[in-house]
Design a protein around this motif. Structure first.
Motif, PDB file in Angstrom:
ATOM      1  N   HIS A   1       3.052  -3.503  -7.102  1.00  0.00           N
ATOM      2  CA  HIS A   1       2.631  -2.674  -7.741  1.00  0.00           C
ATOM      3  C   HIS A   1       3.248  -2.559  -9.330  1.00  0.00           C
ATOM      4  CE1 HIS A   1      -0.391  -0.673  -5.404  1.00  0.00           C
ATOM      5  NE2 HIS A   1       0.257  -1.497  -4.135  1.00  0.00           N
TER       6      HIS A   1
ATOM      7  N   LEU B   1      -3.972  -2.555  -4.183  1.00  0.00           N
ATOM      8  CA  LEU B   1      -4.286  -3.974  -5.053  1.00  0.00           C
ATOM      9  C   LEU B   1      -5.447  -4.868  -5.018  1.00  0.00           C
ATOM     10  CD1 LEU B   1      -0.127  -5.512  -4.904  1.00  0.00           C
ATOM     11  CD2 LEU B   1      -1.140  -4.149  -7.172  1.00  0.00           C
TER      12      LEU B   1
ATOM     13  N   THR C   1      -4.053  -2.651 -10.292  1.00  0.00           N
ATOM     14  CA  THR C   1      -3.502  -1.419  -8.935  1.00  0.00           C
ATOM     15  C   THR C   1      -3.259  -0.275  -9.552  1.00  0.00           C
ATOM     16  OG1 THR C   1      -0.821  -0.332  -8.883  1.00  0.00           O
ATOM     17  CG2 THR C   1      -1.643  -1.455 -11.259  1.00  0.00           C
TER      18      THR C   1
ATOM     19  N   GLN D   1      -2.515   4.215  -7.153  1.00  0.00           N
ATOM     20  CA  GLN D   1      -2.276   4.865  -6.743  1.00  0.00           C
ATOM     21  C   GLN D   1      -2.389   6.129  -6.722  1.00  0.00           C
ATOM     22  OE1 GLN D   1       0.254   3.910  -8.984  1.00  0.00           O
ATOM     23  NE2 GLN D   1      -0.224   2.151  -8.274  1.00  0.00           N
TER      24      GLN D   1
END
Length: 174
Positions: free
Chosen positions: A39, A85, A95, A97
């Motif tokens: 990441h 990912l 990527t 989050q």
């Protein structure tokens, strides 16, 4: 000298989000602790030459991206189901989050697609996959912040149903 960067907070209701699929040869890679470095590397390669590397200097170098990934991972609301990912035969190419904030909203932390892989619909699919992860946890709304100068990203988020709810200014020294 201080520079001010205009940023938008954009929000979306998660009720109408549908699960995205990836065309071959791409594959989803769900969060796993062993992927923290991947990441960080993808984040660095995505952001190092972009406006956000000026707004957030940690994005301009690999050690900064590693530190940022460790900080995101340690947040109390870190959500593995919203952290992904995308893999291609050449390696990881995108990527994202996600974190649940104190108010219970989903907060997308970073959306990055490697420059050579942009324009293939991966960014939109990546965002939708993270949004599904939030919805699966019962989160009703999600938000992200985007630098206003990043017109391509602003258009992408609007096309997915995000709406601007606030304009912010980020002060950067130097």
């Amino acid at each position: 000298m201080i520079t001010y960067y205009k940023r938008y907070r954009m929000e979306i209701d998660l009720a109408g989000i549908n699960p995205p699929s990836l065309p071959a040869p791409y594959e989803w890679k769900p969060w796993d602790e062993s992927l923290l470095e991947a990441h960080a590397q993808v984040k660095y390669l995505c952001f190092r030459d972009e406006i956000d590397a000026h707004v957030f200097p940690c994005l301009s170098n690999l050690p900064g991206c590693r530190r940022l990934m460790r900080e995101i991972r340690r947040k109390p609301g870190f959500l593995p189901a919203a952290t992904w990912l995308i893999a291609a035969p050449a390696g990881y190419v995108a990527t994202i989050q996600g974190v649940i904030d104190r108010e219970g909203f989903g907060a997308i932390q970073n959306v990055g697609v490697l420059p050579a892989w942009r324009g293939r619909g991966l960014g939109g699919r990546l965002v939708c996959r993270a949004l599904m992860g939030f919805r699966e946890q019962g989160v009703p709304r999600a938000f992200l912040e985007v630098t206003a100068e990043n017109a391509h990203a602003v258009r992408l988020y609007r096309s997915l149903g995000f709406r601007r709810v606030k304009t912010l200014y980020k002060a950067v020294d130097g």
